[in-house]
Design a protein around this motif. Structure first.
Motif, mmCIF file in Angstrom:
data_model
loop_
_atom_site.group_PDB
_atom_site.id
_atom_site.type_symbol
_atom_site.label_atom_id
_atom_site.label_comp_id
_atom_site.label_asym_id
_atom_site.label_seq_id
_atom_site.Cartn_x
_atom_site.Cartn_y
_atom_site.Cartn_z
ATOM 1 N N ILE A 145 11.666 -108.786 37.653
ATOM 2 C CA ILE A 145 9.609 -108.664 38.015
ATOM 3 C C ILE A 145 9.466 -108.715 36.975
ATOM 4 N N LEU A 146 9.816 -107.768 35.778
ATOM 5 C CA LEU A 146 9.128 -108.034 34.616
ATOM 6 C C LEU A 146 8.882 -109.748 34.170
ATOM 7 N N ASP A 147 9.761 -109.589 33.522
ATOM 8 C CA ASP A 147 10.088 -111.582 32.981
ATOM 9 C C ASP A 147 8.837 -112.202 34.037
ATOM 10 N N ILE A 148 8.662 -112.486 35.275
ATOM 11 C CA ILE A 148 8.069 -112.961 35.904
ATOM 12 C C ILE A 148 6.749 -112.967 35.679
ATOM 13 N N LYS A 149 6.246 -111.062 35.229
ATOM 14 C CA LYS A 149 4.465 -110.945 34.945
ATOM 15 C C LYS A 149 4.720 -111.062 33.555
ATOM 16 N N ASN A 150 5.455 -111.545 32.964
ATOM 17 C CA ASN A 150 5.208 -111.937 31.142
ATOM 18 C C ASN A 150 4.698 -113.317 31.405
ATOM 19 N N ARG A 151 5.602 -113.583 32.304
ATOM 20 C CA ARG A 151 4.336 -115.809 31.592
ATOM 21 C C ARG A 151 3.999 -115.637 33.112
ATOM 22 N N SER A 152 3.665 -115.108 33.794
ATOM 23 C CA SER A 152 2.298 -115.494 35.257
ATOM 24 C C SER A 152 1.432 -115.019 33.837
ATOM 25 N N LYS A 153 0.168 -116.060 34.724
ATOM 26 C CA LYS A 153 -0.967 -115.528 34.556
ATOM 27 C C LYS A 153 -1.823 -114.072 35.350
ATOM 28 N N ARG A 154 -2.412 -113.443 34.331
ATOM 29 C CA ARG A 154 -3.020 -112.460 35.378
ATOM 30 C C ARG A 154 -4.860 -112.622 36.136
ATOM 31 N N VAL A 155 -5.082 -112.123 37.532
ATOM 32 C CA VAL A 155 -6.191 -112.630 38.350
ATOM 33 C C VAL A 155 -6.512 -111.892 38.262
ATOM 34 N N TYR A 156 -5.900 -110.546 38.276
ATOM 35 C CA TYR A 156 -7.272 -109.824 38.787
ATOM 36 C C TYR A 156 -7.564 -108.326 37.771
ATOM 37 N N LYS B 85 -9.883 -105.627 37.679
ATOM 38 C CA LYS B 85 -10.832 -104.857 37.601
ATOM 39 C C LYS B 85 -10.011 -103.115 37.850
ATOM 40 N N THR B 86 -8.678 -102.993 38.018
ATOM 41 C CA THR B 86 -8.160 -102.361 37.506
ATOM 42 C C THR B 86 -6.928 -102.612 36.633
ATOM 43 N N GLU B 87 -6.661 -101.760 36.396
ATOM 44 C CA GLU B 87 -4.855 -101.924 35.900
ATOM 45 C C GLU B 87 -3.909 -101.483 36.589
ATOM 46 N N PRO B 88 -2.542 -102.272 36.320
ATOM 47 C CA PRO B 88 -1.801 -102.097 37.139
ATOM 48 C C PRO B 88 -1.394 -100.847 37.053
ATOM 49 N N LYS B 89 -0.739 -100.174 37.850
ATOM 50 C CA LYS B 89 0.039 -98.685 38.027
ATOM 51 C C LYS B 89 1.631 -98.592 37.145
ATOM 52 N N SER B 90 2.517 -99.558 37.571
ATOM 53 C CA SER B 90 3.470 -99.304 37.893
ATOM 54 C C SER B 90 4.179 -100.147 36.009
ATOM 55 N N PHE B 91 3.445 -101.192 35.149
ATOM 56 C CA PHE B 91 3.996 -102.096 34.005
ATOM 57 C C PHE B 91 3.567 -101.292 32.818
ATOM 58 N N LYS B 92 3.170 -99.901 33.054
ATOM 59 C CA LYS B 92 2.967 -98.485 31.971
ATOM 60 C C LYS B 92 3.911 -98.261 30.537
#
Length: 162
Positions: free
Chosen positions: A142-153, A155-162
């Protein structure tokens, strides 16, 4: 009495704000509330209730169950719901949205399977270690996919990736 009246009025104002965003609200005795939305073909339902300590516990119950948070003020509940709905409306634009929902529902089932496993069975330590290792692999994926994906939102920050 004035504090209770003030709190009730604040809550009524908050429910009106939610209705303006398209929500249908079902009130159970002024203690528990269902807040329903339709985003495209997807029904999204929230449940929140006021505790004896005057805090609000908010959960999303549909399209999959998720505890969102506990809040001290009604306005925080409104903000959380409106942000969540905004994110779902944005995500619904993805051609992969039905697949995302399906995967999320699978994760929800896994949590239930795991709970039933440890509540009903005696699990060996080796099997528990095996599951921990597999879950770590999924988290890393999941973290690998997040790091290689374009962010599209934004207005708020993700709660789990801190």
């Amino acid at each position: 009495m004035t504090l209770a009246s003030s709190r009730l009025l604040r809550h009524e104002i908050c429910m009106e704000q939610l209705k303006k965003t398209g929500a249908e609200i079902i009130d159970f005795e002024g203690v528990m509330f269902f807040v329903k939305y339709k985003v495209g073909k997807i029904g999204i339902v929230y449940l929140y209730h006021r505790g004896t300590d005057n805090t609000y516990l908010l959960e999303r119950v549909k399209p999959y169950s998720m505890l969102i948070n506990q809040y001290r003020k009604e306005e925080e509940v409104v903000t959380a719901i409106t942000n969540d709905i905004d994110q779902f409306r944005n995500a619904a634009n993805s051609k992969n949205f039905p697949d995302f929902l399906s995967v999320d529902q699978d994760f929800t089932k896994i949590v239930r399977y795991f709970e039933d496993l440890y509540l009903y069975y005696n699990i060996d330590k080796e099997d528990l270690t095996l599951m921990k290792d597999e879950i770590k692999k999924v988290v890393d994926l999941i973290l690998d996919i997040k790091n290689r994906s374009k962010r599209v939102y934004y207005k708020t920050e993700p709660k789990s990736f801190k």
